[in-house]
Design a protein around this motif. Structure first.
Motif, PDB file in Angstrom:
ATOM      1  N   ARG A  43       0.789  -1.036  -0.101  1.00 15.60           N
ATOM      2  CA  ARG A  43       0.086   0.044   0.016  1.00 15.60           C
ATOM      3  C   ARG A  43       0.992   1.304   0.062  1.00 15.60           C
ATOM      4  O   ARG A  43       0.537   2.283  -0.856  1.00 15.60           O
ATOM      5  N   ILE A  44       1.818   1.242   0.781  1.00 19.24           N
ATOM      6  CA  ILE A  44       2.775   2.527   0.910  1.00 19.24           C
ATOM      7  C   ILE A  44       3.180   2.686  -0.383  1.00 19.24           C
ATOM      8  O   ILE A  44       3.361   3.692  -1.017  1.00 19.24           O
ATOM      9  N   VAL A  45       3.906   1.643  -1.238  1.00 23.74           N
ATOM     10  CA  VAL A  45       4.503   1.729  -2.443  1.00 23.74           C
ATOM     11  C   VAL A  45       3.664   2.349  -3.479  1.00 23.74           C
ATOM     12  O   VAL A  45       3.755   3.274  -4.099  1.00 23.74           O
ATOM     13  N   LYS A 130      16.070   2.561  -4.124  1.00 21.26           N
ATOM     14  CA  LYS A 130      15.909   4.011  -3.721  1.00 21.26           C
ATOM     15  C   LYS A 130      14.628   4.140  -2.886  1.00 21.26           C
ATOM     16  O   LYS A 130      14.573   4.792  -1.870  1.00 21.26           O
ATOM     17  N   LEU A 131      13.608   3.719  -3.340  1.00 19.02           N
ATOM     18  CA  LEU A 131      12.359   4.025  -2.647  1.00 19.02           C
ATOM     19  C   LEU A 131      12.310   3.244  -1.518  1.00 19.02           C
ATOM     20  O   LEU A 131      11.621   3.881  -0.308  1.00 19.02           O
ATOM     21  N   VAL A 132      12.650   1.795  -1.432  1.00 25.34           N
ATOM     22  CA  VAL A 132      12.683   1.382   0.014  1.00 25.34           C
ATOM     23  C   VAL A 132      13.548   1.951   0.920  1.00 25.34           C
ATOM     24  O   VAL A 132      13.158   2.010   2.159  1.00 25.34           O
ATOM     25  N   LYS A 133      14.626   2.495   0.589  1.00 23.51           N
ATOM     26  CA  LYS A 133      15.242   3.413   1.516  1.00 23.51           C
ATOM     27  C   LYS A 133      14.499   4.619   2.195  1.00 23.51           C
ATOM     28  O   LYS A 133      14.653   4.712   3.147  1.00 23.51           O
ATOM     29  N   GLU A 137      13.203   4.975   5.897  1.00 21.00           N
ATOM     30  CA  GLU A 137      13.716   6.172   6.706  1.00 21.00           C
ATOM     31  C   GLU A 137      12.444   6.921   7.249  1.00 21.00           C
ATOM     32  O   GLU A 137      12.284   7.153   8.633  1.00 21.00           O
ATOM     33  N   VAL A 138      11.412   7.052   6.471  1.00 22.66           N
ATOM     34  CA  VAL A 138      10.015   7.671   6.771  1.00 22.66           C
ATOM     35  C   VAL A 138       9.285   6.842   7.807  1.00 22.66           C
ATOM     36  O   VAL A 138       8.849   7.511   8.936  1.00 22.66           O
ATOM     37  N   VAL A 139       9.380   5.273   7.776  1.00 25.35           N
ATOM     38  CA  VAL A 139       8.810   4.573   8.736  1.00 25.35           C
ATOM     39  C   VAL A 139       9.572   4.776  10.037  1.00 25.35           C
ATOM     40  O   VAL A 139       9.019   4.892  11.212  1.00 25.35           O
ATOM     41  N   ARG A 140      10.967   4.946  10.196  1.00 22.41           N
ATOM     42  CA  ARG A 140      11.680   5.352  11.381  1.00 22.41           C
ATOM     43  C   ARG A 140      11.191   6.560  12.066  1.00 22.41           C
ATOM     44  O   ARG A 140      10.798   6.463  13.268  1.00 22.41           O
TER      45      ARG A 140
END
Length: 180
Positions: A43-45, A130-133, A137-140
């Motif tokens: 969903r996030i992606v 790149k998107l996963v990274k 970071e946003v999840v953290r």
């Protein structure tokens, strides 16, 4: 009824669940003090503007190269038609030159098609990484802001919408995208 740990088949998720369940009584943490959340990575992606931008960029890159390959294929088709139409009327040398040209063009076209597929896969992997990274970071950041102790992802059998922070992560990604 099997435990939630037995239901999941992903070792990483199983280990996280086991660790979370084991830490609760050992640390003396009350259930209300320990905050667990889940995210839905698909969903996030799919909802992130970064994904849409990457998909559009990749699509444009591929379309340009596919147009070149289509042009090469059309040239090859014209030469094949010429061979069929005029082959009987050509001299032996002309016929051999045309056949040789057709073979060489076929090889170059096959090579270019394979190269396009390989480049597409590589570029797709680069953009996904790149998107996963960025998502990680946003999840953290969201976890720290909301004081979440554990975030689980993928392989979950059930979770309540109360613990799903996917929407918060998507909103943050949208904010970062617009701030660029």
């Amino acid at each position: 009824m099997p435990s939630p740990i037995a239901i999941t088949r992903r070792p990483r998720v199983r280990a996280l669940l086991a660790a979370a369940l084991l830490l609760l009584p050992v640390a003396g943490i009350q259930a209300s003090e320990f905050r667990i959340a889940v995210i839905d990575p698909n969903r996030i992606v799919e909802e992130s503007p970064q994904y849409e931008e990457a998909r559009a960029m990749l699509s444009n890159e591929v379309m340009e190269r596919e147009a070149e390959l289509l042009e090469q294929q059309e040239d090859l088709d014209r030469l094949n038609e010429q061979l069929e139409r005029d082959g009987a009327l050509m001299s032996e040398d002309e016929l051999k030159r045309l056949q040789s040209d057709i073979r060489a063009r076929k090889r170059r076209l096959r090579y270019a098609q394979a190269e396009l597929q390989e480049d597409f896969a590589l570029r797709q992997t680069e953009l996904r990484t790149k998107l996963v990274k960025q998502v990680e970071e946003v999840v953290r950041q969201v976890a720290k802001e909301q004081e979440i102790d554990l975030i689980l992802s993928e392989g979950l059998v059930y979770f309540s919408q109360r613990v799903d922070i996917s929407g918060d992560v998507v909103e943050r990604l949208k904010q970062e995208f617009e701030a660029r």
